[in-house]
Design a protein around this motif. Structure first.
Motif: not given
Ligand code: MV4
Length: 461
Positions: A156, A158, A164-165, A200-201, A203, A232, A235, A275, A277, A287-288, A438
């Motif tokens: 990913l 980012k 928030g995606g 990021e890897k 997930i 969701q 997102h 937050e 995962l 993640i955040e 998700t």
């Protein structure tokens, strides 16, 4: 002592803050745009000042207008709610320099947690598990490709200033990575005026589980359990619940301690959300960190019997937390369905308009947080959420059955809403078994016939 609070927001969260202030004997000043003159929070606040035309950029997103209203009305503090200016460090700095208390963390903490790469670095140094990835920002595609190959695809990309995606691109192999990396940087530059990205890897099929934190000005930090926000759509959270049906008590303890470590690492103050995962193997990754009260805070309130807005105000007032970690005992289950003025049969397109009949559900274990009413004209300028329906009870089963019954009772005519969609999810075996990740909504829509689903769950005629 806080005697008057300016509420720098609108809709249901503005009403929520008015209610908490009223119970604390604190006066309220509502600020509103011309489109919100008939809004409930304006009617219920003690004072109200119009700060501009409907467009958010000319009203709710204008720091100078909010601060001027605060000065004119001589308020002691500003509650930002969520969205709008709630995580804008520059605005918080302006409040600090005008000696107006901001009900939230300091501008430096907001700025630091707003840099998602720095937030991850901070968590990692605090011994909180993070997703395998780059060590901060990656600048060139050559450097990034090397790291992506070390991490292993899918990867990913980012945006540092995203969250928030927003500003997320996935690359499944080296060829795709060359393209996606450039796209991600360009999109980040355009959206956030900052093209910095990190890796990021990816997930696969995670759950989105977040922990509620409260931290006072004396350094005490507690967590109030978790919220599972995996249901969701693009997102946008649709259904949230507490506790998560996936966590074991052991995992909950480990994640709760990690959440507190992350907050302590930045000397966090006020309410915040860590937050994570969680993958299918029960591995969790920070993640955040969200430095505001969140839309879904009521599910935490109902399972812990706390008022998070009152706690925020007390912390800003310098009061030590009265709640201790051992006081947080969760023996209830709560579920929240967001009620959006959107048409599920038109790809959830926003459907502003005038509400005709409005009849909210009631009875044991039901809470409705909404600024809607019969005759309310939903303005087209803002987020499409018009309320939240929360149900709670001794078990998840009871909370789900109560939600299904309450959604069936909820009459909002004159506009389209997501009520029938949420009602169908409440009956879905995958959701009811607690197996939603998700990917749930995407899979649910694929295996449903939306027309039949919406018609059969519609409450009117
Ligand atoms: C991820 C992820 C998988 N792997 N990061 C989305 C919003 C923001 N809170 C972080 N999010 C994710 N980050 C890694 N390394 C999955 C999500 C994610 C998600 C991704 C795609 C579609 C829906 C999602 C819902 C929640 C989280």
């Amino acid at each position: 002592m806080i005697n008057k609070i300016l509420i720098a927001n609108r809709g249901e969260i503005a009403l929520r803050v008015v209610r908490a202030c009223r119970e604390l004997g604190i006066k309220t000043l509502a600020v509103y745009s011309e489109a919100d003159e008939q809004s409930l929070h304006v009617q219920l606040a003690d004072e109200a000042i119009c700060i501009g035309p409907p467009q958010p950029g000319e009203s709710y997103l204008k720091p100078d207008r909010i601060i001027s209203a605060a000065e004119i009305s001589d308020v002691d503090a500003i509650h930002p709610g969520y969205g709008f200016l709630s995580e804008k460090a520059d605005f918080v700095e302006q409040c600090e320099s005008c000696n107006i208390n901001f009900i939230g963390p300091s501008s430096s903490v907001i700025r630091r947690m707003g840099d998602k790469a720095l937030a991850i670095e901070t968590a990692r140094e605090a011994g909180v598990p993070v997703v395998p990835g780059s060590d901060g920002v990656v600048d060139t595609v050559e450097e990034a490709t090397k790291i992506a190959e070390q991490i292993g695809y899918p990867v990913l990309i980012k945006a540092v200033s995203g969250g928030g995606g927003k500003g997320m691109r996935v690359a499944h192999n080296g060829v795709a990575f060359q393209k996606e990396f450039g796209v991600a940087k360009a999109e980040a530059e355009k959206a956030f005026n900052d093209g910095s990205v990190y890796l990021e890897k990816f997930i696969n099929n995670p759950r989105h589980i977040e922990f509620q934190i409260l931290a006072d000005s004396q350094g005490t930090v507690i967590h109030l359990g978790e919220r599972d926000c995996s249901v969701q759509r693009r997102h946008q959270k649709l259904i949230e619940e507490a506790p998560s049906p996936f966590l074991t008590e052991e995992l909950r303890q480990k994640m709760g301690k990690a959440a507190i470590r992350a907050a302590e690492a930045v000397s966090y103050e006020n309410a915040g959300t860590i937050e994570f995962l969680v993958d299918e193997g029960g591995n969790f990754y920070f993640i955040e960190m969200n430095t505001r009260i969140q839309v879904e805070h009521p599910v935490t309130e109902e399972v812990t019997d706390t008022d998070l807005i009152k706690e925020q105000i007390r912390i800003t007032d310098g009061q030590p937390l009265r709640l201790r970690q051992e006081d947080i005992v969760i023996n209830r289950h709560a579920i929240e369905c967001r009620i959006n003025a959107e048409d599920p049969l038109r790809n959830f397109a926003p459907c502003p308009g005038t509400i005709d009949l409005y009849y909210p559900p009631g009875g044991h274990g039901i809470r409705v947080d909404s600024h809607a009413y019969g005759g309310y004209q939903i303005p087209p300028y803002y987020d499409s959420m018009i309320g939240k329906l929360i149900t709670y009870g001794r078990s998840r089963e009871i909370a789900m059955d109560r939600m299904y019954r309450a959604l069936g009772e909820f009459i909002i005519s004159g506009i389209k809403t997501t009520i029938p969609f949420s009602k169908a999810i409440m009956q879905d075996p995958v959701f009811r078994s607690g197996k939603a990740t998700t990917k749930f909504v995407e899979e649910f829509v694929k295996r449903s016939n939306m027309d039949t689903l919406i018609q059969s769950n519609h409450n009117l005629e």
